[in-house]
Design an enzyme around this catalytic site. Structure first.
Site, PDB file in Angstrom:
ATOM      1  N   ASP A 297       0.711  -1.155  -0.068  1.00 28.62           N
ATOM      2  CA  ASP A 297      -0.145  -0.118   0.043  1.00 28.62           C
ATOM      3  C   ASP A 297       0.852   1.137  -0.133  1.00 28.62           C
ATOM      4  O   ASP A 297       2.249   1.246   0.672  1.00 28.62           O
ATOM      5  CB  ASP A 297      -0.877   0.050   1.216  1.00 28.62           C
ATOM      6  CG  ASP A 297      -1.976   1.089   1.225  1.00 28.62           C
ATOM      7  OD1 ASP A 297      -2.306   1.287   0.135  1.00 28.62           O
ATOM      8  OD2 ASP A 297      -2.420   1.391   2.161  1.00 28.62           O
ATOM      9  N   ASP A 533      -2.705  -1.311   6.032  1.00 25.45           N
ATOM     10  CA  ASP A 533      -2.919  -0.616   7.352  1.00 25.45           C
ATOM     11  C   ASP A 533      -4.434  -0.421   7.706  1.00 25.45           C
ATOM     12  O   ASP A 533      -4.849   0.073   8.646  1.00 25.45           O
ATOM     13  CB  ASP A 533      -2.058   0.485   7.712  1.00 25.45           C
ATOM     14  CG  ASP A 533      -2.423   1.591   6.789  1.00 25.45           C
ATOM     15  OD1 ASP A 533      -3.080   1.424   5.583  1.00 25.45           O
ATOM     16  OD2 ASP A 533      -1.653   2.681   7.051  1.00 25.45           O
ATOM     17  N   ASP A 537      -7.822  -2.761   3.449  1.00 26.83           N
ATOM     18  CA  ASP A 537      -6.844  -3.822   3.243  1.00 26.83           C
ATOM     19  C   ASP A 537      -7.120  -5.281   3.761  1.00 26.83           C
ATOM     20  O   ASP A 537      -6.385  -6.081   3.490  1.00 26.83           O
ATOM     21  CB  ASP A 537      -5.342  -3.584   3.767  1.00 26.83           C
ATOM     22  CG  ASP A 537      -5.062  -1.993   3.239  1.00 26.83           C
ATOM     23  OD1 ASP A 537      -5.385  -1.895   1.747  1.00 26.83           O
ATOM     24  OD2 ASP A 537      -4.523  -1.306   3.689  1.00 26.83           O
TER      25      ASP A 537
END
Length: 780
Positions: A297, A533, A537
């Site tokens: 990410d 995080d 996700d």
């Protein structure tokens, strides 16, 4: 805060707790001490060993009971290591816990967020993560919902607006009433989609389960046949039959291999905890060491969730005046968003001008500013909103068009007139363009270079715009950054499957697409790790072979992840991979020592079951050989440095390394047993020769596994050899070893010489097979 807002009383809190209306969440817990003891004591291997112990006890062969001591100490070591690992994990878990500030009984108190109840009044300000779904009752703030949606734009929240758990307060402060708790919260509902049993992807675990299953199937019928053969056909007597059978079965049980693995992984967890890495699932250390694709990410992984002023384009002012104006706007603003924080850092040592009246930033105007004591009005904001007449300020927009880098552009202007409500003065004078960009995490470029050199493909999957993600990827040096795909243009699963393999940079990715991308990569044969995080996700993290979360992210992400980076530092990943490689390569090397005993014990048991010769070993002899050529060396080798890439088939590798020594032992023992039919050699001499040549074969394997030698490995070899020599010379009677006759000495010398030749020849063949297997794995 309005005086009309009242928090709950203790009685109301107790009532809601009784009704189960608390914010308790299902989180990953470490085993209890009781469970650790149970899991280490109540095992199939321990049960088998206890049965064998009782059998020897009943026939009065007390000195052969020593093997149970190894089992006992192995169990104790396993318990101690797992408790140490638990304590390390628990300490790190405490570091990631947060508390909520609530109003109860008219007083402000701090409590763990799990103790929140429905209708609690909570206080939230910049930097706080919203612990439960709630409604604003006083004040206003700007909320970053990127952990839920993947979008980094701030959402303004005022009275009566709903805020979702997992979001962060980026600016402002407010008072909110808890509207939903626990499993009813938005983040918890998404998390619940990921709460299914995930199949463990550990090759080591699969290999050991296969070996355990095979040994379990074999051990009982072979034991029964061997016992009956000795008792009824060889007429060896009950005691000798039991001793021989137990000796054969003890050798077949690779119990130490399981202990070795658990202990080494536990040590790895302790080591990683010192590097502020929380390991939620033991075998993920192995999985991460094998990954060939890591999905990243952008925010929180490559970037530090912060911004900085990268450049200043002056227009009609000098740098000193510009910095004073910026410092003045920052100090007058109550909102401290990432843009203003970047300006604050940039003008940290500049004294501001006192502000007389200030107009805060709003999502409608896209600017903020005020009138200052020096008679000037300073304003910052997006150029297209600050300058309504683009032709009049053509110079400014021409400068903006020349900027090729992906940055946030803030226009700074001044005026001699005040702001009229939400209307800017007409005589705006451009001072500068402030270029603000994401702050890259420290050492992120070195981390990316490390994975590139290791042959690991990095793929950036983000909810941000393609342009933003592409430029971040370029700056960090990720391969394929020039080509990126906008996932809003991907309409079918076929297109997604093709894009997953073709591209490394993905923008505007939805949570569902993140999950599909991970599944597509796995379908193409990749071993995939996912870092994230946010709640958005979670589904992808759950599907990944190895999932890594940032401690500062959502609790949902931490709960489903196998690894948590407590310091939120992606730069810790190379150390985690290196620790995994050390662990897996060393377990592979050491496990072959345990398989040697298992393989030759099974082969010898089958041979002696169908011959008229008594099984040559006794349990106490195998205990000696096992302790000094298997147990002690395996633990030393398993904790040595080793950063080689994990390659090849784990099961094939350990069997290939074990076979040369196992076959050498089998051939030696069978040879001396057959020779005893024509040579005047007693059973005691057969047993003694068998012990010597077995110890030699195992030592030769330890030597080959110890190459290249270092101080610790050399010391280990000296101690093992010295221990065997002392036992053979001074404690021969204890281990039922006898002095050999001239014929027996000749046989021993010939067998030893042949062992040196045969073992090294077979090991060289096995080593070539392993290297070939590993090279084929890389090519695939």
């Amino acid at each position: 805060m309005s005086e009309s807002i009242q928090g709950l009383t203790s009685a109301e809190v107790a009532e809601r707790q009784r009704q189960g209306k608390t914010n308790a969440a299902v989180t990953l817990k470490t085993k209890s001490i009781k469970r650790i003891f149970y899991d280490n004591i109540c095992t199939l291997f321990n049960l088998i060993n206890v049965v064998l112990f009782v059998s020897l006890l009943l026939v009065g062969s007390y000195k052969n009971l020593l093997f149970i001591g190894v089992v006992f100490f192995n169990t104790i070591i396993g318990i101690i290591q797992e408790i140490r690992s638990k304590r390390s994990v628990d300490k790190l878990t405490i570091l990631t816990e947060t508390k909520a500030e609530v109003l109860r009984d008219g007083k402000t108190v701090q409590i763990p967020k799990e103790e929140l109840v429905l209708d609690d009044i909570i206080f939230l300000s910049r930097g706080n993560q919203i612990p439960a779904d709630c409604v604003v009752v006083d004040g206003s703030c700007k909320v970053n919902e990127s952990l839920l949606t993947g979008e980094s734009d701030l959402i303004e929240k005022a009275e009566c607006d709903e805020m979702l758990s997992g979001s962060f307060i980026s600016a402002g402060k407010c008072c909110a009433r808890v509207a939903r708790v626990g499993a009813d919260c938005y983040a918890a509902k998404i998390n619940s989609e990921a709460k299914y049993i995930k199949k463990n992807n550990s090759r080591i675990l699969r290999s050991f389960k296969f070996i355990i299953k095979l040994c379990t199937i074999i051990i009982f019928p072979i034991g029964a046949l061997l016992f009956c053969s000795h008792l009824f056909f060889q007429h060896a007597g009950l005691q000798q039959s039991v001793i021989s059978t137990v000796a054969a079965l003890v050798g077949m049980i690779p119990g130490g291999m399981i202990l070795l693995t658990s202990s080494v992984l536990a040590v790895s967890i302790i080591r990683l905890s010192r590097k502020k890495v929380l390991v939620n699932e033991m075998y993920c250390i192995e999985t991460l060491a094998r990954v060939d694709v890591i999905c990243l990410d952008k925010t929180g992984t490559l970037t530090a969730d912060a911004m900085h002023v990268s450049d200043l384009i002056t227009i009609n002012a000098d740098e000193a005046e510009i910095k004073t104006a910026l410092s003045s706007v920052h100090h007058a603003s109550e909102d401290i968003n990432v843009t203003l924080q970047a300006i604050a850092d940039y003008t940290n040592d500049i004294s501001p001008v006192v502000c007389n009246r200030f107009t805060p930033f709003s999502s409608e105007t896209k600017w903020s500013g005020g009138e200052y004591a020096d008679g000037k009005t300073y304003i910052i904001g997006a150029a297209e909103f600050v300058f309504s007449d683009k032709e009049k300020y053509r110079e400014v927009f021409d400068r903006i068009s020349e900027i090729s880098d992906t940055v946030r552009i803030i226009a700074l202007v001044k005026s001699d007139r005040p702001i009229d409500g939400q209307k800017l003065p007409d005589d705006l004078s451009p001072m500068a363009l402030v270029l603000i960009k994401d702050t890259m995490r420290e050492n992120v470029n070195q981390t990316v270079d490390y994975f590139k050199k290791q042959g690991v493909t990095l793929k950036v999957i983000s909810g941000d715009s393609v342009q933003t993600v592409r430029n971040i990827a370029k700056e960090t040096g990720i391969e394929g950054a020039d080509r990126a795909v906008d996932m809003t243009e991907i309409k079918t699963d076929e297109q997604l499957d093709e894009a997953a393999e073709k591209y490394n940079i993905f923008g505007r990715v939805t949570p569902a697409q993140k999950k599909k991308l991970v599944l597509a990569l796995k379908a193409h044969g990749h071993s995939v790790a996912m870092t994230g995080d946010g709640v958005n996700d979670v589904l992808a993290l759950k599907e990944a072979d190895c999932s890594v979360a940032m401690a500062s992210g959502s609790e949902a992400a931490r709960n489903v992840s196998q690894l948590v980076l407590v310091d939120n530092d992606f730069a810790a990943m190379p150390e985690v991979v290196a620790e995994g490689r050390r662990t897996i390569n060393n377990i592979e090397r050491s496990s072959s020592l345990y398989l040697v005993k298992t393989i030759y014990s099974i082969l010898l048991a089958l041979f002696f079951t169908f011959t008229a010769i008594t099984y040559p070993f006794e349990p106490i002899q195998l205990t000696l050989i096992g302790a000094l050529t298997i147990g002690f060396p395996s633990f030393v080798l398993a904790l040595q440095p080793n950063r080689n890439i994990v390659k090849g088939n784990f099961t094939l590798n350990i069997i290939a390394r074990a076979l040369p020594a196992a076959i050498s032992v089998f051939l030696n023992v069978v040879t001396v047993a057959v020779l005893s039919l024509t040579q005047p050699i007693s059973h005691a001499e057969i047993s003694t020769i068998a012990v010597y040549v077995t110890a030699l074969s195992c030592l030769l394997l330890v030597i080959r596994l110890s190459l290249p030698l270092n101080a610790l490995r050399s010391t280990m070899l000296v101690l093992s050899t010295a221990g065997l020599t002392i036992a053979f010379i001074f404690f021969g009677k204890l281990f039922n070893l006898v002095f050999l006759s001239p014929n027996a000495i000749i046989i021993l010398c010939v067998l030893s010489a042949l062992t040196l030749v045969i073992f090294n020849l077979m090991y060289s063949i096995a080593d070539r097979f392993i290297r070939k297997n590993k090279n084929q794995t890389i090519k695939r």
